[in-house]
Motif scaffolding. Structure first.
Motif, PDB file in Angstrom:
ATOM      1  N   VAL A   1     -27.082 -10.721  24.623  1.00 42.62           N
ATOM      2  CA  VAL A   1     -26.425  -9.625  23.709  1.00 42.62           C
ATOM      3  C   VAL A   1     -25.133  -9.368  23.852  1.00 42.62           C
ATOM      4  N   ARG A   2     -24.159  -9.440  23.082  1.00 38.52           N
ATOM      5  CA  ARG A   2     -23.089  -8.973  23.147  1.00 38.52           C
ATOM      6  C   ARG A   2     -22.306  -7.825  22.596  1.00 38.52           C
ATOM      7  N   CYS A   3     -22.919  -7.255  21.621  1.00 44.14           N
ATOM      8  CA  CYS A   3     -22.745  -6.013  21.217  1.00 44.14           C
ATOM      9  C   CYS A   3     -23.757  -5.468  20.354  1.00 44.14           C
ATOM     10  N   GLY A   4     -24.148  -4.139  20.292  1.00 47.27           N
ATOM     11  CA  GLY A   4     -25.354  -3.588  19.664  1.00 47.27           C
ATOM     12  C   GLY A   4     -26.448  -3.279  20.499  1.00 47.27           C
ATOM     13  N   HIS A   5     -27.341  -2.626  19.792  1.00 54.42           N
ATOM     14  CA  HIS A   5     -28.792  -2.450  20.468  1.00 54.42           C
ATOM     15  C   HIS A   5     -29.795  -3.022  19.803  1.00 54.42           C
ATOM     16  N   LEU A   6     -30.851  -3.488  20.421  1.00 54.82           N
ATOM     17  CA  LEU A   6     -31.978  -3.920  19.815  1.00 54.82           C
ATOM     18  C   LEU A   6     -33.182  -3.419  20.687  1.00 54.82           C
ATOM     19  N   LYS A   7     -34.499  -3.499  20.125  1.00 57.19           N
ATOM     20  CA  LYS A   7     -35.519  -3.202  20.806  1.00 57.19           C
ATOM     21  C   LYS A   7     -36.566  -4.245  20.811  1.00 57.19           C
TER      22      LYS A   7
ATOM     23  N   LEU B   1     -32.530  -3.173  24.437  1.00 57.52           N
ATOM     24  CA  LEU B   1     -31.716  -4.227  24.871  1.00 57.52           C
ATOM     25  C   LEU B   1     -30.213  -4.203  24.487  1.00 57.52           C
ATOM     26  N   GLY B   2     -29.293  -4.044  25.379  1.00 54.35           N
ATOM     27  CA  GLY B   2     -27.826  -3.871  24.990  1.00 54.35           C
ATOM     28  C   GLY B   2     -27.046  -4.949  25.476  1.00 54.35           C
ATOM     29  N   PRO B   3     -25.579  -4.965  25.491  1.00 51.13           N
ATOM     30  CA  PRO B   3     -24.590  -5.927  25.915  1.00 51.13           C
ATOM     31  C   PRO B   3     -25.011  -6.296  27.370  1.00 51.13           C
ATOM     32  N   GLY B   4     -25.320  -7.686  27.634  1.00 49.59           N
ATOM     33  CA  GLY B   4     -25.318  -8.167  28.698  1.00 49.59           C
ATOM     34  C   GLY B   4     -26.949  -8.429  29.082  1.00 49.59           C
ATOM     35  N   ASP B   5     -27.895  -8.032  28.258  1.00 49.02           N
ATOM     36  CA  ASP B   5     -29.257  -8.274  28.100  1.00 49.02           C
ATOM     37  C   ASP B   5     -29.627  -9.917  27.622  1.00 49.02           C
ATOM     38  N   VAL B   6     -30.269 -10.590  28.176  1.00 49.94           N
ATOM     39  CA  VAL B   6     -30.997 -11.665  27.571  1.00 49.94           C
ATOM     40  C   VAL B   6     -32.122 -11.713  26.968  1.00 49.94           C
ATOM     41  N   LEU B   7     -32.430 -12.462  25.900  1.00 52.11           N
ATOM     42  CA  LEU B   7     -33.897 -12.386  25.249  1.00 52.11           C
ATOM     43  C   LEU B   7     -34.230 -13.692  24.909  1.00 52.11           C
TER      44      LEU B   7
END
Length: 234
Positions: free
Chosen positions: A55-61, A77-83
């Motif tokens: 994730v580079r910008c924004g938020h996800l769930k 999940l936010g910037p820096g997190d991997v999915l």
């Protein structure tokens, strides 16, 4: 091993606070960046997985829907997190991920043996992402033991620290979760969450305006979460 993970964590935290860019236009004929609107899914449970994302910008769930139709929120999940870790094993997605707002994802190319050859940055991002996921699920398992006040305090402190690592304010927060999702994530009834926010406001710990949160007494929030007040931001 712990020392190595610590170094990776520092590198990835620095990277997540910086503007992300590729030197090339495409990889394997695919655009390296994926832009999502609020409500767009990255993938859903059961989807075939062939690539991971950072994730580079924004938020996800991330969430699962159980057989009885109940939704379980696994994390934000936010910037820096991997999915997309399932892609590393070639298995279908074991959970779903949806954007909570406009979000930008960077593809991590996967070769036959996993991460693309010579992609040390991609390797570091995936290891850091795994570390964060383990931490996130560890907190979820421990959360049920705590009363509502402590659950909310722990969540707000975690989010505050993550925002600080991304170069944002640790005091003035904009929550990407709505109240229903936040209550679900914390394992609380929406009414219980609302009462807990009200108590924090009455105690002068927080100022709340819908999703806008201003932490007035950081030390009190630390004490409510069972932490020592030795890391109060200025």
């Amino acid at each position: 091993m712990t020392h190595g993970l610590g170094n990776l964590r520092g590198d990835a935290q620095y990277a997540s606070a910086q503007p992300a860019s590729w030197t090339g236009g495409t990889r394997n004929g695919r655009a390296p960046r994926r832009i999502l609107q609020a409500g767009d899914h990255v993938f859903e449970t059961g989807d075939a997985q062939s690539e991971a994302y950072i994730v580079r910008c924004g938020h996800l769930k991330s969430y699962r829907v159980h057989r009885d139709g109940e939704e379980q929120i696994l994390g934000m999940l936010g910037p820096g997190d991997v999915l997309g870790f399932d892609a590393l094993t070639g298995r279908p997605a074991s959970y779903s991920v949806v954007a909570l707002e406009i979000a930008s994802l960077e593809r991590i190319p996967l070769g036959r043996d996993g991460i693309g050859e010579g992609d040390s940055a991609g390797y570091m991002n995936v290891v850091e992402g795994m570390y964060r996921e383990l931490q996130r699920f560890s907190r979820l398992l421990y959360m049920d033991r705590h009363p509502a006040e402590r659950r909310l305090a722990e969540f707000l402190l975690d989010f505050s620290r993550e925002e600080g690592e991304r170069g944002r304010s640790r005091i003035d927060l904009m929550l990407p979760f709505n109240r229903r999702d936040l209550a679900c994530f914390l394992g609380l009834a929406p009414e219980t969450l609302s009462r807990t926010f009200s108590r924090f406001q009455e105690q002068g710990i927080l100022s709340v305006d819908n999703r806008e949160i201003h932490i007035l007494e950081y030390e009190a929030l630390l004490l409510t979460a069972g932490e020592q007040p030795d890391s109060v931001p200025s």
